[in-house]
Design a protein around this motif. Structure first.
Motif, PDB file in Angstrom:
ATOM      1  N   THR A  53       0.810  -1.210   0.000  1.00  0.00           N
ATOM      2  CA  THR A  53       0.000   0.000   0.000  1.00  0.00           C
ATOM      3  C   THR A  53       0.843   1.259   0.000  1.00  0.00           C
ATOM      4  N   SER A  54       2.132   1.146   0.283  1.00  0.00           N
ATOM      5  CA  SER A  54       2.956   2.345   0.323  1.00  0.00           C
ATOM      6  C   SER A  54       4.056   2.246  -0.704  1.00  0.00           C
ATOM      7  N   GLY A  55       4.804   3.301  -0.822  1.00  0.00           N
ATOM      8  CA  GLY A  55       5.898   3.332  -1.774  1.00  0.00           C
ATOM      9  C   GLY A  55       7.134   3.937  -1.141  1.00  0.00           C
ATOM     10  N   PHE A  56       8.070   4.300  -1.986  1.00  0.00           N
ATOM     11  CA  PHE A  56       9.325   4.901  -1.567  1.00  0.00           C
ATOM     12  C   PHE A  56       9.297   6.369  -1.964  1.00  0.00           C
ATOM     13  N   SER A  57       9.733   7.239  -1.057  1.00  0.00           N
ATOM     14  CA  SER A  57       9.808   8.666  -1.342  1.00  0.00           C
ATOM     15  C   SER A  57      11.069   9.233  -0.707  1.00  0.00           C
ATOM     16  N   VAL A  73       8.412   6.433  -5.754  1.00  0.00           N
ATOM     17  CA  VAL A  73       8.317   5.156  -6.450  1.00  0.00           C
ATOM     18  C   VAL A  73       7.141   4.401  -5.840  1.00  0.00           C
ATOM     19  N   THR A  74       6.163   4.065  -6.653  1.00  0.00           N
ATOM     20  CA  THR A  74       5.017   3.305  -6.148  1.00  0.00           C
ATOM     21  C   THR A  74       4.751   2.128  -7.069  1.00  0.00           C
ATOM     22  N   PRO A  75       4.493   0.999  -6.537  1.00  0.00           N
ATOM     23  CA  PRO A  75       4.379   0.631  -5.136  1.00  0.00           C
ATOM     24  C   PRO A  75       5.708   0.241  -4.495  1.00  0.00           C
ATOM     25  N   ASP A  76       6.824   0.398  -5.195  1.00  0.00           N
ATOM     26  CA  ASP A  76       8.157   0.085  -4.669  1.00  0.00           C
ATOM     27  C   ASP A  76       8.277  -1.402  -4.341  1.00  0.00           C
ATOM     28  N   HIS A  77       8.056  -2.228  -5.349  1.00  0.00           N
ATOM     29  CA  HIS A  77       8.164  -3.675  -5.174  1.00  0.00           C
ATOM     30  C   HIS A  77       8.717  -4.310  -6.440  1.00  0.00           C
ATOM     31  N   LEU A  78       8.962  -5.587  -6.371  1.00  0.00           N
ATOM     32  CA  LEU A  78       9.467  -6.362  -7.494  1.00  0.00           C
ATOM     33  C   LEU A  78       8.504  -6.242  -8.665  1.00  0.00           C
ATOM     34  N   PHE A 132      11.899  -3.221 -11.210  1.00  0.00           N
ATOM     35  CA  PHE A 132      12.998  -3.843 -10.476  1.00  0.00           C
ATOM     36  C   PHE A 132      12.943  -5.324 -10.821  1.00  0.00           C
ATOM     37  N   MET A 133      14.015  -5.841 -11.386  1.00  0.00           N
ATOM     38  CA  MET A 133      14.021  -7.199 -11.908  1.00  0.00           C
ATOM     39  C   MET A 133      14.215  -8.276 -10.850  1.00  0.00           C
ATOM     40  N   MET A 134      14.673  -7.887  -9.674  1.00  0.00           N
ATOM     41  CA  MET A 134      14.880  -8.876  -8.615  1.00  0.00           C
ATOM     42  C   MET A 134      14.810  -8.170  -7.265  1.00  0.00           C
ATOM     43  N   ALA A 135      14.588  -8.944  -6.223  1.00  0.00           N
ATOM     44  CA  ALA A 135      14.550  -8.384  -4.869  1.00  0.00           C
ATOM     45  C   ALA A 135      15.968  -8.035  -4.437  1.00  0.00           C
ATOM     46  N   ASN A 161      11.551  -5.865  -1.713  1.00  0.00           N
ATOM     47  CA  ASN A 161      11.207  -7.176  -1.169  1.00  0.00           C
ATOM     48  C   ASN A 161      10.481  -7.994  -2.209  1.00  0.00           C
ATOM     49  N   THR A 162      10.423  -9.296  -1.973  1.00  0.00           N
ATOM     50  CA  THR A 162       9.706 -10.171  -2.904  1.00  0.00           C
ATOM     51  C   THR A 162       8.226 -10.101  -2.668  1.00  0.00           C
TER      52      THR A 162
END
Length: 162
Positions: A53-57, A73-78, A132-135, A161-162
């Motif tokens: 639910t959150s991202g990176f800022s 960056v949202t959602p800031d995940h793989l 992001f191609m990998m964790a 994170n994965t």
């Protein structure tokens, strides 16, 4: 002509048995397919994690202190992410005639950078999508290029994170 038609009364007993057997086989096959489809849908639903639910800022100055960069960056995940950048000059005002490029670099594994060319909206906000191609740990280098072809950069780090 009627004598060539096979009616239920004229159907041989063996043929009636085969038709009944084929109906049951068809019904059984259809039931198995439906159950297999339901179990795979239910199995996928229990394995998938809930979306973040959150991202990176982060907000930073470029290394030469000429620009202030805000990166979201949202959602800031793989996988696929939305990147938004806001650029302000030393006086806190928008600058015209600049381009912004992001460089994503894995800090955990030696691999090539992903380059993301940001699209301007006309108000010093830039947006694009990339992945992001990998964790693991990632560096995001933000490069601002001015009309005089000078580059101004800052670097931010995030953990995927994965």
């Amino acid at each position: 002509m009627d004598r060539h038609l096979v009616t239920p009364e004229r159907r041989p007993q063996g043929a009636l048995h085969l038709l009944t057997r084929h109906r049951w086989l068809a019904l059984l096959s259809l039931s198995i397919l439906l159950l297999a489809g339901c179990s795979s849908v239910a199995g996928d639903a229990t394995v998938a994690p809930p979306p973040p639910t959150s991202g990176f800022s982060s907000t930073q100055q470029t290394s030469d202190n000429k620009f202030q960069i805000k990166l979201n960056v949202t959602p800031d995940h793989l996988g696929l992410n939305n990147f938004d950048v806001t650029v302000m000059n030393q006086n806190g005002k928008p600058n015209s005639d600049i381009t912004v490029t992001l460089y994503l670099d894995s800090l955990d594994m030696d691999m090539s950078e992903e380059i993301i060319y940001m699209l301007p909206d006309g108000n010093n906000h830039f947006a694009s999508q990339g992945g992001f191609m990998m964790a693991g740990h990632w560096a995001i280098r933000v490069q601002v290029r001015t009309a005089d072809n000078m580059t101004h950069e800052c670097q931010m780090k995030t953990l995927i994170n994965t």
